[in-house]
Design a protein around this motif. Structure first.
Motif, PDB file in Angstrom:
ATOM      1  N   ARG B 307       0.867  -1.172   0.000  1.00 57.90           N
ATOM      2  CA  ARG B 307       0.000   0.000   0.000  1.00 57.90           C
ATOM      3  C   ARG B 307       0.904   1.223   0.000  1.00 57.90           C
ATOM      4  N   ASP B 311      -1.792   5.530  -2.453  1.00 55.59           N
ATOM      5  CA  ASP B 311      -3.052   4.856  -2.119  1.00 55.59           C
ATOM      6  C   ASP B 311      -3.676   5.479  -0.887  1.00 55.59           C
ATOM      7  N   ARG B 312      -2.839   5.734   0.107  1.00 51.60           N
ATOM      8  CA  ARG B 312      -3.338   6.285   1.366  1.00 51.60           C
ATOM      9  C   ARG B 312      -3.891   7.695   1.168  1.00 51.60           C
TER      10      ARG B 312
END
Lengths: 79, 757
Positions: B307, B311-312
């Motif tokens: 991740r 993405d975050r």
């Protein structure tokens, strides 16, 4: 692989599938093929924009935003 | 775009030429700009492609005693262009025959990037692969083996992190070596990846028969093209494949250069393939991707998807409910940062700097043998006029830095994603959002930024409405009038005008879409690139470039406009006054202004002063304030006390220090909860003008005046940009219809406001 497939835009957020075909009449067919939406490629619906459209898809490491209207004839089959 | 297929150039012309000519090619968002900056350092020259106005970035550098000319081509996903920028890249490759290609790849997105690499290999040119963003690939969980990639491609591969400079000198080394005649280059078999039936390094599975037929057709078409006069040998194979792919952008070019027989040959091949139920476009794309996948599989050692930060961040910034509030917050932050941080410097240039310069000028020009009007020209026109415009530089610089940050970080694409659905309701593309936001900085680069739109009519539509976006040159006008007539509501006023400009832009777009430029919503593909922390040096370069252009304008067009206004103010129209001794009302300027003033009676400001100040605004909107200053204050400034050099320098140094301290102390305010006072616009050194305007304007007339200034004809530079992009006819049309829009809405504003205020 099933023979008919379902439109990519019908996938839920987070779902993945394999590309079957991009419709011959799609105005962006050439570019979609060039960006990797070729038969057998894995594609993932990441999310939808706040108003439900466009749709963010991921193919390989590429994130693309496409409109639902343009994804109607992009057919996929569950991976 | 000039077709230049008829220049047969040998692929390698290095033996005698002193300089290596390199083309840097790559997908968008692969860090190409950063790489070129790292390679070129301060040698980077930014110009325009001949005939078109897309930025052309070139550099001349030396490596190992060799001079290298580097051209950075616009990012392209493939060589079947969809936008004018991609067309430039393709044209350069077909016609220029560089000594080598530097193909920049995103190491974390190998497969898609290799698609372009495979297309580039169709040109028989020496090539080096810059495997950039190795750090980002690592963060994604990809472990690569550059040596394996090198073996699979048959090309030199240099792993790099351009943002830290890692691999840069290695790249130069390999490129210089590759461009040498007879050295390793896209070897014949590598160039055959597509069109050739077998490659010793790749497993040769049985080809589906349809694919085999397309490849056979490509080979014979290549042979035919290579034998034709006027086809550069290095582009024959590319042309053959592109023709079989029915690339629509190629036909006109080939027809214009007398290559009709090649087209006929291609059409015949296409007919027979189609008769057999084969679609070459599909077969070629699948073949390329299959190859790309094979090559990537050899190069990728390990892949554990992680991740990523992107993405975050996207989880928040593109969140269904939080995405739009986050967007509004970011825009608010940018504007606060701009005005708070730049404010003290604006005051510095508009105030002490201008006073001191005027004092010096008064001292220097007080010599008895100099004509008296010189003092008036310099102290009363040039210094306040140009000075007011220059006082705007700090704001522009900060605004450009902020815009550049949003763009380079990848957020602008997200903004387009968030806005697309809404924009489409008005007949605009989400991607049009980026040029429109850039328009807040300056309309001129924003007009050029419409080139990222795919359909020509979309580019026309956006260019037509873009000038309604309130560029930073209009801000000083709002600020001065706000301070004069709405001292408590300055922020509201400025925000309101920005919003009004935006609303008019989208509404006019909507109307045009329903009428003159009717079209369906079109289609759109937008890449959402990974977030990246922009390099400060790149941002700075970008912002400084645009700010410098603005400053040059202050020394050029604006200076002349100010001098012209001064001269018109100085010429008496009735006998009894001497040159430059005439009351403004009886000057040539006053007379001309009085003639047009009645046209503004329905807008509530029919004084010749108000109407007159709008005329030089055609040159540049920021001149409006300068002219108002000249009309109302000219004499005051002219009577500046002569200042000694040291005395003035001391005052300046003190004022500069104050500005720095003040700017630093505003930084925490940027993040403070919104309060109207904190955002209140800085008051440029126009106290006198503020007082004069207070007496001369009514509140309702002021609103109408500002609406008019917001909407009327963009400055000459913007008109020039529209003319360059879409022709003079459209430029004139823009001038006319925006004047009409401004007048109508100005009138409406006044007629409503005078009952309320």
């Amino acid at each position: 692989m099933s023979s008919q497939g379902l439109p990519l835009r019908d996938l839920q957020d987070g779902e993945s599938a394999l590309v079957l075909s991009v419709g011959a009449a799609n105005p962006m067919r050439r570019r979609l093929l060039e960006l990797g939406l070729v038969r057998g490629a894995a594609v993932n619906v990441v999310r939808r924009a706040p108003l439900g459209d466009p749709i963010e898809i991921r193919i390989g490491s590429t994130h693309l935003a496409l409109r639902a209207a343009d994804l109607g004839d992009v057919l996929v089959t569950p991976a | 775009m000039t077709a230049a297929c008829h220049e047969p150039a040998p692929p390698v012309s290095l033996a005698t030429a002193p300089a290596l000519r390199l083309l840097v090619v790559g997908n968008p968002n692969v860090g190409k700009t950063t790489l070129v900056n790292a390679l070129a350092g301060t040698n980077l020259r930014v110009g325009n492609w001949s005939g078109v106005t897309v930025e052309k970035r070139e550099a001349l550098l030396r490596h190992g005693g060799k001079s290298i000319a580097l051209t950075d081509l616009p990012g392209a996903y493939s060589l079947s262009p969809r936008t004018p920028e991609e067309l430039i890249t393709r044209s350069a490759l077909i016609s220029e025959a560089p000594d080598a290609i530097v193909n920049v790849l995103d190491a974390g997105n190998l497969e898609r990037n290799l698609y372009l690499t495979l297309q580039l290999l169709e040109f028989g040119l020496p090539m080096v692969v810059a495997l950039n963003l190795m750090d980002e690939a690592g963060a994604k969980g990809v472990t690569l083996d550059p040596a394996a990639l090198e073996a699979a491609l048959g090309l030199p591969v240099v792993p790099m992190v351009a943002s830290t400079g890692q691999g840069v000198s290695d790249l130069l080394e390999r490129v210089t070596a590759a461009a040498r005649p007879g050295s390793q280059r896209g070897s014949a078999s590598a160039a055959d990846l597509i069109a050739g039936p077998c490659d010793p390094r790749l497993p040769d599975g049985p080809l589906p028969s349809a694919r085999a037929e397309v490849l056979a057709a490509a080979s014979s078409l290549t042979a035919f093209a290579a034998g034709r006069k006027g086809i550069a040998p290095h582009s024959a194979r590319y042309l053959a494949l592109a023709l079989l792919e029915e690339d629509p952008s190629l036909r006109g070019r080939l027809l214009a250069t007398g290559q009709a027989p090649l087209l006929e040959q291609a059409d015949a091949a296409l007919r027979s393939l189609r008769a057999a139920g084969i679609e070459p476009l599909l077969e070629i794309a699948e073949e390329r991707y299959e190859r790309a996948r094979e090559i990537a599989a050899r190069a990728v050692r390990d892949f554990h998807p992680r991740r990523t930060l992107t993405d975050r961040l996207d989880g928040l910034l593109l969140h269904r409910y939080l995405g739009i509030p986050a967007f509004l917050l970011i825009v608010l932050l940018v504007f606060r940062l701009t005005f708070l941080v730049a404010g003290p410097f604006v005051d510095l240039i508009g105030g002490p700097l201008q006073e001191v310069t005027a004092g010096w000028a008064a001292g220097a020009l007080s010599a008895p043998f100099l004509p008296g009007f010189l003092r008036g020209l310099v102290g009363g026109a040039i210094i306040p006029g140009v000075g007011t415009v220059l006082s705007f530089l700090p704001t522009l610089l900060v605004l450009y830095l902020a815009m550049s940050f949003l763009e380079d970080s990848g957020y602008m694409a997200r903004a387009a994603f968030l806005a697309d659905r809404t924009m489409r309701g008005f007949g605009l593309d989400g991607k049009a959002f980026i040029p429109m936001i850039l328009g807040f900085g300056c309309n001129v680069p924003a007009i050029y930024a419409t080139r990222t739109l795919e359909r020509p009519q979309d580019r026309v539509l956006v260019s037509l409405v873009l000038p309604f976006m309130s560029c930073s040159a209009r801000l000083p006008v709002y600020v001065v009038f706000g301070a004069a007539l709405f001292p408590r509501a300055g922020t509201f006023l400025v925000w309101g005008l920005y919003l009004l400009g935006m609303s008019v832009a989208v509404l006019v777009a909507y109307l045009l879409r329903r009428t003159l430029l009717a079209a369906d919503g079109g289609s759109s593909i937008l890449e959402l690139p990974p977030y990246r922390l922009p390099r400060l040096s790149v941002m700075w370069k970008h912002a400084a470039e645009h700010t410098r252009a603005f400053a040059r304008r202050a020394g050029g067009v604006v200076l002349w406009a100010v001098v012209a206004v001064w001269a018109l103010l100085a010429i008496p129209v009735r006998p009894g006054h001497a040159f430059s001794q005439v009351p403004v009302g009886e000057s040539a300027f006053g007379t001309v202004s009085s003639l047009i003033a009645p046209a503004f009676a329905p807008l509530g400001f029919d004084s010749w002063q108000a109407a007159g100040a709008l005329i030089p605004g055609f040159v540049a909107k920021e001149v409006v304030v300068g002219t108002l200053g000249q009309i109302y204050l000219g004499e005051q400034t002219a009577s500046a006390e002569p200042l000694g050099f040291l005395e003035g320098a001391g005052q300046l140094a003190a004022a500069t220090w104050e500005a720095v301290v003040a700017a630093a102390s505003t930084l925490p305010l940027v993040l403070a909860p919104p309060s109207l006072a904190a955002g209140d616009a800085p008051d440029p050194a126009s106290g006198g003008l503020v007082a004069a305007l207070k007496d001369a304007f009514t509140p309702a007339g002021t609103l109408a005046y500002l609406v008019f200034v917001l909407l009327y004809t963009p400055c000459i530079a913007t008109v020039g940009a529209i003319a360059a992009e879409h022709g003079r006819k459209l430029a004139w049309l823009t001038v006319g219809y925006q004047l009409a829009t401004a007048w109508l809405l100005g009138m409406a504003t006044y007629q409503v406001a005078r009952y309320i205020l």
